[in-house]
Design a protein around this motif. Structure first.
Motif, PDB file in Angstrom:
ATOM      1  N   SER A  61       6.149  14.443  -6.661  1.00 61.43           N
ATOM      2  CA  SER A  61       5.470  15.702  -6.355  1.00 61.43           C
ATOM      3  C   SER A  61       5.628  16.727  -7.470  1.00 61.43           C
ATOM      4  CB  SER A  61       5.995  16.288  -5.040  1.00 61.43           C
ATOM      5  OG  SER A  61       7.361  16.639  -5.153  1.00 61.43           O
ATOM      6  N   HIS A 274      -6.664  21.665  -0.837  1.00 58.98           N
ATOM      7  CA  HIS A 274      -6.099  20.525  -1.572  1.00 58.98           C
ATOM      8  C   HIS A 274      -6.869  20.293  -2.873  1.00 58.98           C
ATOM      9  CE1 HIS A 274      -3.281  19.591   1.494  1.00 58.98           C
ATOM     10  NE2 HIS A 274      -4.117  19.028   2.347  1.00 58.98           N
ATOM     11  N   TYR A 279      -0.732  22.103  -1.722  1.00 56.71           N
ATOM     12  CA  TYR A 279      -0.153  21.155  -0.777  1.00 56.71           C
ATOM     13  C   TYR A 279      -0.063  21.846   0.587  1.00 56.71           C
ATOM     14  CZ  TYR A 279       0.794  17.818  -4.505  1.00 56.71           C
ATOM     15  OH  TYR A 279       0.657  16.914  -5.525  1.00 56.71           O
ATOM     16  N   HIS A 280       0.995  21.643   1.355  1.00 56.13           N
ATOM     17  CA  HIS A 280       1.029  22.120   2.736  1.00 56.13           C
ATOM     18  C   HIS A 280       1.982  23.298   2.938  1.00 56.13           C
ATOM     19  CE1 HIS A 280      -0.611  18.032   4.193  1.00 56.13           C
ATOM     20  NE2 HIS A 280      -1.559  18.945   4.303  1.00 56.13           N
ATOM     21  N   ASN A 282       4.674  24.303   5.118  1.00 54.58           N
ATOM     22  CA  ASN A 282       5.624  23.693   6.042  1.00 54.58           C
ATOM     23  C   ASN A 282       6.662  24.707   6.509  1.00 54.58           C
ATOM     24  OD1 ASN A 282       4.249  21.326   5.600  1.00 54.58           O
ATOM     25  ND2 ASN A 282       5.769  20.439   4.234  1.00 54.58           N
ATOM     26  N   GLN A 302      12.738  19.740   6.370  1.00 56.15           N
ATOM     27  CA  GLN A 302      11.371  20.201   6.137  1.00 56.15           C
ATOM     28  C   GLN A 302      10.460  19.599   7.205  1.00 56.15           C
ATOM     29  OE1 GLN A 302       7.996  20.038   2.575  1.00 56.15           O
ATOM     30  NE2 GLN A 302      10.141  19.646   2.115  1.00 56.15           N
ATOM     31  N   SER A 304       6.636  19.008   8.516  1.00 57.11           N
ATOM     32  CA  SER A 304       5.257  18.998   8.029  1.00 57.11           C
ATOM     33  C   SER A 304       4.404  20.006   8.782  1.00 57.11           C
ATOM     34  CB  SER A 304       4.657  17.599   8.183  1.00 57.11           C
ATOM     35  OG  SER A 304       5.328  16.677   7.365  1.00 57.11           O
ATOM     36  N   TYR A 305       3.459  20.606   8.031  1.00 54.89           N
ATOM     37  CA  TYR A 305       2.647  21.697   8.571  1.00 54.89           C
ATOM     38  C   TYR A 305       3.603  22.758   9.119  1.00 54.89           C
ATOM     39  CZ  TYR A 305      -1.043  18.079   8.566  1.00 54.89           C
ATOM     40  OH  TYR A 305      -1.921  17.090   8.227  1.00 54.89           O
ATOM     41  N   ASP A 313      -1.584  24.935   7.017  1.00 58.29           N
ATOM     42  CA  ASP A 313      -0.772  24.271   8.037  1.00 58.29           C
ATOM     43  C   ASP A 313      -1.692  23.345   8.815  1.00 58.29           C
ATOM     44  OD1 ASP A 313      -2.207  25.991   9.718  1.00 58.29           O
ATOM     45  OD2 ASP A 313      -0.484  26.381  11.002  1.00 58.29           O
ATOM     46  N   THR A 410       3.571  22.846  -4.798  1.00 60.70           N
ATOM     47  CA  THR A 410       4.287  21.976  -3.874  1.00 60.70           C
ATOM     48  C   THR A 410       4.175  22.592  -2.487  1.00 60.70           C
ATOM     49  OG1 THR A 410       6.406  20.868  -3.462  1.00 60.70           O
ATOM     50  CG2 THR A 410       6.495  23.145  -4.210  1.00 60.70           C
ATOM     51  N   ASP A 411       4.810  21.984  -1.489  1.00 64.17           N
ATOM     52  CA  ASP A 411       4.815  22.566  -0.154  1.00 64.17           C
ATOM     53  C   ASP A 411       5.601  23.877  -0.160  1.00 64.17           C
ATOM     54  OD1 ASP A 411       3.508  20.269   0.868  1.00 64.17           O
ATOM     55  OD2 ASP A 411       5.427  19.250   1.127  1.00 64.17           O
TER      56      ASP A 411
END
Length: 608
Positions: A61, A274, A279-280, A282, A302, A304-305, A313, A410-411
């Motif tokens: 990543s 994206h 990225y997301h 989180n 961590q 996700s979303y 998200d 990154t997230d």
């Protein structure tokens, strides 16, 4: 995983063998918002156009999508098990050239090749903001055994381009007017289809071969006279397909988006994010040693979303957070401030263009060379535009997220400052509340919140100083920086005891402030040996009634207070002249000069 291998099987290479190959890194993300599941797939696009799946046990990543990699490993079918890789060329901003209007202090000019919003080509102008026209084509296709058309062309155009809550309206607002989605043929958007491709909609266990379907739909469009060249982004919509277990898919930093029936702002806007390089959003779920939820600790997961205040998200249509806006170059330099000293600071809401600070950053983690790895990003919001339905916990508090520099996408990780509840909906730091990172000595308190700004107090506590492969003890290092040592963090074991690694530092007891750490060569967790961090606190200023003998610059030997390379009677006199004063921690951290410090003099005595 089976999905991607099946898609790539037509490009199969030789049987299992050692290989070194170069190509472009492609990062594909599929988003199953309903079940909160995301899948990220890394592959290498070779010069011949083949895609090879990358199986790497480490972390890719940190490599920007689109960068060129030289990969070495074992290939079997279309999968390389990567042993090592090298970045041979880092991806840059897209070179798509579109017309844009560059608004400058000294007027407005029309500028060709307006590529990077924060750096338009306006010679001699200042404080420019560029409106970048992104040409978008939406292509609708269905199947031989399912010719349904879930949305009309007009409905799709409204959702994408013309409604007040369209994808276009969203990006115009969140980018401060710097992103303008448009068509190539029609200013109100180009929608093509419906096209029936010569494939049946598959059922399990057949794969979701969406890239093959896309190629077929494009061919049909071109055979019908549609010129698909010159678009910045392509969005593909098809009827609900069970084997595609996601709502949307996209490639990070590339130009294609796929939507599995659920055509909405939250899906299309997310997937375009994206494409633009994000990225997301989180969350960071932390617990203490008893398992109780806390805002921050050395035991965090961590999720996700999870961030309920961000379109990146799993289903909202709120503004991207301030880290993501920085990644996308939507800020002017004045909008970002990195805090390195104690004080009170103001944060402007992120929804509208301003000359105020919208991304207030506090350094959190550093590598062994002292470079900042992560920040705490402080953000403030108000109920405006697409953020109009945010709850009062968000609009009356300051959100805190963990993320790196803007140049590394990154997230983002939302911190729950109200960890006594089980929800992140009240995560922002409310007025009067304090967030404390005890390990790093960082304290953040929200002082006030109004419609125009939030005010926070930031305190760093003791200063952390890198002591690199040095002959100095932390006592000496702190003293030379005008303070006294109150602790040491190092990557070496002391007295035969291995250090405790918390993800950033190895910790050892305060009593080793006087120990020179050089040449202790066992490491803690892969951090290079011979590195230590000294935790120093400032020396208090003497009161007017206090008379002290000036403290000379110390020499390289612990106890050499006058810097003459020896520990002798002169050093003892300096120590005695400050006996029991609370102003100097010479060697032992107990806030006074006493017999313990004299013991160090005696231990290191060299003579006259």
């Amino acid at each position: 995983m089976f999905l991607l291998i099946s898609v790539l099987s037509k490009h199969s290479l030789a049987a299992t063998q050692e290989i070194t190959i170069e190509g472009k890194l492609v990062v594909s993300i599929t988003d199953d918002f309903k079940n909160g599941v995301s899948n990220t797939i890394y592959s290498l696009e070779t010069s011949s156009g083949n895609l090879i799946l990358l199986n790497y046990p480490g972390n890719l990543s940190q490599v920007k999508p689109g960068s060129r990699l030289q990969v070495s490993g074992t290939i079997s079918g279309n999968t390389i098990t990567v042993n090592s890789f090298q970045v041979t060329a880092t991806a840059t901003v897209s070179s798509v050239q579109s017309m844009g209007t560059c608004q400058c202090d000294l007027g407005s000019v029309t500028q060709n090749n307006c590529i990077l919003p924060s750096q338009p080509l306006c010679t001699g102008k200042f404080s420019c903001a560029c409106s970048l026209a992104k040409k978008v084509a939406v292509i609708l296709f269905n199947f031989q055994n399912d010719t349904s058309q879930p949305f009309t062309l007009d409905e799709t155009r409204r959702k994408t381009f013309t409604d007040s809550d369209s994808v276009k309206a969203f990006y115009q607002e969140v980018s401060f007017g710097q992103i303008n989605l448009t068509g190539k043929f029609r200013s109100d958007g180009d929608i093509f289809g419906w096209y029936t491709i010569p494939y049946n909609k598959p059922l399990p266990p057949l794969p979701c071969d969406y890239k093959t379907w896309t190629s077929s739909a494009r061919s049909i469009a071109q055979n019908n006279g549609v010129d698909l060249a010159g678009y910045d982004n392509y969005i593909y919509l098809f009827p609900y397909t069970l084997v595609c277990n996601w709502s949307g898919a996209a490639e990070v930093g590339q130009n294609e988006v796929w939507v599995n029936f659920f055509y909405s702002l939250s899906v299309v806007g997310h997937e375009l994010g994206h494409n633009f390089g994000l990225y997301h959003a989180n969350t960071y779920n932390c617990v203490d040693p008893t398992g109780k939820r806390v805002p921050i600790s050395d035991n965090c997961t961590q999720v996700s979303y999870g961030d309920p205040f961000d379109i990146m998200d799993s289903g909202s249509s709120y503004h991207m957070n301030n880290f993501f806006k920085g990644v996308l170059n939507w800020y002017q330099p004045v909008n970002t401030l990195t805090v390195t000293s104690d004080g009170n600071y103001s944060i402007a809401p992120i929804e509208r263009s301003t000359t105020g600070v919208q991304a207030l950053r506090v350094p959190k983690d550093r590598d062994s060379f002292g470079n900042i790895i992560n920040y705490y990003y402080l953000e403030y919001r108000q109920p405006y535009g697409f953020d109009n339905t945010l709850t009062s916990s968000v609009t009356n508090g300051v959100s805190i997220r963990i993320a790196p520099e803007f140049n590394r996408s990154t997230d983002s990780l939302l911190i729950d400052t109200s960890s006594d509840t089980n929800s992140f909906s009240d995560a922002p730091l409310a007025v009067g509340k304090t967030f404390t990172d005890t390990y790093r000595g960082i304290t953040i308190k929200t002082l006030s919140a109004s419609t125009s700004e939030a005010s926070v107090s930031i305190n760093f506590g003791p200063t952390i100083i890198l002591n690199s492969a040095s002959n100095e003890s932390c006592d000496q290092k702190c003293f030379s920086n005008g303070g006294s040592c109150v602790g040491v963090r190092a990557n070496v074991p002391m007295n035969g005891t291995r250090m405790t690694f918390d993800g950033t530092f190895c910790t050892i007891a305060n009593s080793v402030c006087s120990v020179v750490l050089k040449n202790l060569n066992q490491d803690c967790s892969g951090i290079p040996a011979e590195w230590s961090y000294c935790t120093c606190q400032p020396l208090p200023s003497p009161t007017p009634s206090t008379t002290l003998t000036p403290k000379p610059t110390p020499g390289p030997i612990t106890g050499d207070l006058d810097g003459d390379g020896r520990v002798n009677g002169n050093d003892a006199k300096i120590l005695l002249s400050n006996w029991f004063t609370p102003l100097y921690n010479l060697f032992i951290v107990d806030n006074k000069v006493n017999s313990l410090d004299f013991g160090i003099i005696f231990k290191n005595w060299t003579g006259p």
